[in-house]
Design an enzyme around this catalytic site. Structure first.
Site, short mmCIF file in Angstrom:
data_model
loop_
_atom_site.label_atom_id
_atom_site.label_comp_id
_atom_site.label_asym_id
_atom_site.label_seq_id
_atom_site.Cartn_x
_atom_site.Cartn_y
_atom_site.Cartn_z
N GLU A 69 0.83 -1.22 0.00
CA GLU A 69 0.00 0.00 0.00
C GLU A 69 0.85 1.26 0.00
O GLU A 69 0.45 2.30 -0.52
CB GLU A 69 -0.97 0.01 1.18
CG GLU A 69 -2.18 -0.90 1.00
CD GLU A 69 -1.95 -2.31 1.52
OE1 GLU A 69 -0.79 -2.62 1.89
OE2 GLU A 69 -2.91 -3.11 1.54
N PHE A 131 -12.09 -7.53 13.25
CA PHE A 131 -10.95 -7.94 12.43
C PHE A 131 -10.63 -6.87 11.39
O PHE A 131 -11.52 -6.41 10.67
CB PHE A 131 -11.26 -9.28 11.75
CG PHE A 131 -10.15 -9.75 10.85
CD1 PHE A 131 -8.89 -10.06 11.38
CD2 PHE A 131 -10.34 -9.85 9.49
CE1 PHE A 131 -7.86 -10.47 10.55
CE2 PHE A 131 -9.32 -10.27 8.66
CZ PHE A 131 -8.07 -10.57 9.19
N GLN A 132 -9.38 -6.50 11.32
CA GLN A 132 -8.88 -5.47 10.39
C GLN A 132 -9.62 -4.13 10.56
O GLN A 132 -9.85 -3.41 9.59
CB GLN A 132 -8.94 -5.96 8.94
CG GLN A 132 -7.96 -7.10 8.69
CD GLN A 132 -7.71 -7.37 7.22
OE1 GLN A 132 -8.58 -7.21 6.38
NE2 GLN A 132 -6.49 -7.81 6.91
N LYS A 181 -17.97 -1.55 4.84
CA LYS A 181 -18.28 -2.61 3.89
C LYS A 181 -19.77 -2.69 3.57
O LYS A 181 -20.17 -2.90 2.42
CB LYS A 181 -17.79 -3.95 4.47
CG LYS A 181 -17.80 -5.09 3.45
CD LYS A 181 -17.15 -6.33 4.04
CE LYS A 181 -17.07 -7.43 2.99
NZ LYS A 181 -16.40 -8.65 3.51
N MET A 490 23.43 10.38 3.73
CA MET A 490 23.25 11.66 4.42
C MET A 490 23.41 11.49 5.93
O MET A 490 23.95 12.35 6.61
CB MET A 490 21.89 12.26 4.07
CG MET A 490 21.71 13.69 4.50
SD MET A 490 22.94 14.80 3.77
CE MET A 490 22.08 15.40 2.31
#
Lengths: 581, 172
Positions: A69, A131-132, A181, A490
């Site tokens: 993602e 969940f999630q 959902k 750096m």
């Protein structure tokens, strides 16, 4: 008979499907209405209905499946940065959404128009640690221009319209739309009115004429004027006007990192980038100026250095579409709220003729000639700055260039002198490692014909290298150049300069074999260790139709100079010239 | 420097969170905050008191607030001609012997006693913050068991002074 029955059943099913549409269908229709041509997405549980609708629809946009993602969001940023259109992302709930967080913050800092659609668990279980489940609204409120959670299917078309409007107008920025959902699954039988009304969001586009007059009057009498151009000029598509204005009044122009390309880098009036690793001429011009016109830059600390030494003698005019940026870091004498292009147009139309400041112009240009960026060639390995110059020549300076963050980013900013706007894609404000590769992917999707080079570090590349597979999947001809010094360059430079050479965890002597790795992803791959092989390697890579990677071994201990040490003023640059000069 | 800022906002979900979150991440400390509906449906008004040192910071605060999509209007009303009020409930220890004494404090403040029990009573007082401070000071010696303040809510005054002078010219 059996087949006839089956056909009849199928016809019946499709009739039912024609009559009923779901929330997910409404979303896809809304995206089509926004003329979206590319969606960066990754499926998951909470977005299954959306992906099912996508599968069934004949939507006109392409769906690009990145491999993480974070890849989605950086790709969307690269797409947005180069096309000016909103980058669109779909990710699932919970980890899908939280993996976007870095990129959303990056887009917020660098004002990139991105619209992210995140799945969410069903309304009925929100707040139960399902969940999630993650509190996407809570997580993204501080890092978005605005965010929405859809609670009623009727609102969805309006929210999508508002999201694109907010993301792309005024000072652009990321917008998140969180879709439970059950909303995506909900069956609807009617379409909804999509008019929107945002009384609290009215960006000021046209600047106040009185303020423009004040800017021009100050410019008239200024003895030492200088223009600082930022990304705001690019968002407003005002580069032409900027060039015309600077040429008309013969004012030297410097840019921020994100403003590179707003003013042609090879133009005689260009001083290049200002700031910590900017040009000495640019920093001194700001330091000594008596009138500084900031157009669309936000006076970031990496630009200003110690604030008390920033443009100490100057009257400051600041043109910005976001009033909150004016006076935030630097005291401003002439604030101008408005779109950079609109402001420049009006400034160009002003009859004011400048008093003679040719003496100043001469002095600044002499300083420029006397203090250009320098580097030392190595007999052995490749000098990184020289490498960037070769990429510049090989691409005629016309490539879209993306970078990660660190030494290679600064060398690219110094030596790839962009003449066109919207061609430099880098993570400025947030300084996100791993940005370059996925951003290049997005930029290439925005313009299939462009030459796109991702100049990345060996550290940053390893943060998002899975996107090599996405390049292969869609056969995108992005060229990846790893500026490989086997170190977090750096970090190592700061440890050398300010921590008595204690290289704590900054040396990457356990890197993978980048060539084998790239080949495993199906890309052409090259390693180059000596300067006399660089041009032919670049040629082979650029000639290849498809992704290619070059592992360029550079001088390991090279440093980025010149530099303003932390806490110092911009006039106190070190390393302006090679030692001994 | 204590500033009273009012913000008119659209009453969308999470708007209070947006505003307070903004203030805390920009480094502003909220001393008090009140929120409530206004005469227009769907529009709420937030009044908050912040302690800010420099004028530049106040400007930054109002600009950042105004940038919020849900915020319609922001005013720093500290230096305006305004009405600012706060409500405070105080549960104070009160024996039958001390009750009348406490009553003697409550009356001049135009406060009210809402509840009396065997060993305590509850005082309600409304007014400017310094008036509230004063009554708290006076009640402290008796023993304050519980105290709750609403924080300031405020309005700018109408153009009353001018109107008054208009009336005067009429009368003369």
């Amino acid at each position: 008979m059996k087949t006839e029955l089956a056909i009849k059943e199928a016809q019946l099913n499709s009739r039912i499907e024609d009559d009923f549409i779901t929330g997910a269908d409404v979303l896809i229709e809304a995206l089509v209405n926004q003329d979206v041509d590319t969606v960066f997405g990754y499926p998951g549980g909470a977005v299954l209905p959306i992906y099912d609708a996508l599968h069934k629809s004949d939507a006109s946009f392409n769906h690009i499946l990145c491999r993480h993602e974070q890849g989605l969001i950086h790709a969307a940023e690269g797409y947005a940065r180069t096309t000016g259109k909103a980058g669109v992302v779909i990710a699932t709930s919970g980890p899908g959404a939280t993996n976007l967080i870095t990129g959303i913050t990056d887009a917020m800092m660098d004002s990139l128009p991105v619209v992210c659609f995140t799945g969410q668990v069903s309304s009925a279980v929100i707040g139960t640690d399902a969940f999630q489940e993650a509190d996407v609204i809570g997580l993204t409120t501080p890092i978005t221009k605005y965010n929405y959670q859809v609670s009623d299917i009727k609102d969805l078309p309006r929210i999508v319209r508002e999201a694109f409007h907010i993301a792309t107008t005024g000072r652009p920025g990321p917008v998140v739309v969180d879709i439970p959902k059950n909303i995506a699954q909900e069956v609807v039988t009617e379409t909804f009115d999509t008019d929107f009304h945002l009384p609290g969001y009215q960006p000021t586009v046209n600047p106040n004429p009185l303020q423009i007059k004040r800017v021009m009057n100050a410019l008239k009498t200024a003895k030492k004027p200088v223009i600082l151009a930022g990304a705001g000029v690019q968002f407003a598509q005002g580069s032409e006007e900027l060039k015309e204005f600077a040429e008309k009044h013969k004012v030297p122009v410097t840019t921020t990192l994100l403003g590179l390309g707003t003013f042609p880098g090879t133009h005689e009036q260009s001083l290049g980038m200002a700031g910590m690793h900017g040009s000495y001429a640019a920093n001194m011009a700001i330091y000594e100026s008596d009138f500084l016109i900031n157009i669309g830059a936000r006076f970031d600390d990496r630009l200003t250095g110690a604030i008390k030494h920033f443009a100490p003698e100057a009257k400051v005019a600041h043109i910005d579409i976001d009033p909150a940026e004016i006076g935030k870091n630097i005291e401003t004498h002439i604030p101008v709220v408005g779109d950079a292009k609109e402001a420049l147009k009006r400034m160009l139309n002003s009859p004011v003729e400048c008093d003679d400041h040719s003496e100043w112009y001469q002095a600044v240009m002499e300083n420029k000639a006397d203090s250009s960026f320098w580097y030392e060639r190595s007999d052995d390995l490749i000098s990184p700055q020289w490498l960037i110059e070769q990429i510049y020549e090989e691409t005629n300076g016309e490539a879209i260039v993306t970078t990660d963050v660190g030494q290679h980013q600064m060398w690219t900013a110094q030596f790839y002198k962009l003449d066109q706007p919207n061609r430099f894609v880098t993570s400025g404000g947030l300084g996100t490692m791993g940005f370059g590769l996925p951003a290049a992917l997005g930029a290439q999707l925005g313009d299939r014909d462009a030459t796109v080079v991702a100049i990345v570090g060996d550290g940053g590349f390893q943060m998002t290298m899975q996107e090599m597979q996405t390049l292969k999947h869609y056969n995108l001809s992005v060229k990846v150049v790893i500026v490989n010094n086997e170190a977090l360059g750096m970090v190592r430079q700061w440890q050398e300069e300010f921590y008595e050479e204690r290289y704590s965890e900054s040396l990457l002597d356990q890197n993978p074999d980048f060539v084998k790795l790239a080949e495993a992803f199906g890309a052409e791959a090259f390693q180059v260790k000596s300067e006399n092989k660089v041009r032919e390697t670049l040629k082979s890579a650029f000639e290849h139709d498809g992704p290619a990677l070059i592992d360029a071994r550079i001088v390991k201990l090279d440093l980025v100079f010149p530099m303003v040490a932390p806490g110092k003023g911009n006039h106190e640059m070190i390393g302006v010239k090679p030692c001994g000069e | 420097m204590r500033r009273i800022i009012t913000a008119t906002v659209q009453n969308s979900s999470g708007v209070l969170n947006r505003v307070t979150g903004l203030l805390s991440r920009r480094g502003f400390n909220i001393e008090s905050i009140t929120v409530g509906e206004t005469e227009i449906e769907g529009i709420s008004k937030i009044t908050f008191v912040v302690d800010v040192e420099e004028a530049q910071k106040v400007e930054q605060l109002t600009k950042q607030l105004h940038k919020q999509i849900d915020v319609l209007k922001v005013n720093d009303i500290t230096d305006t001609n305004k009405v600012a009020r706060e409500l405070c409930l105080i549960k104070v220890v009160a024996t039958p012997q001390s009750r009348s004494e406490i009553n003697g404090i409550v009356e001049p403040f135009r406060a009210r006693i809402l509840d009396i029990s065997k060993d305590s009573l509850i005082v309600e007082v409304t007014g400017k913050p310094d008036k509230i401070e004063a009554i708290i000071d006076l009640l402290t010696p008796y023993g304050i068991k519980e105290l709750s303040r609403t924080g300031i809510t405020a309005f700018t005054r109408g153009k009353q002074q001018k109107q008054v002078s208009d009336y005067q010219t009429l009368i003369v």
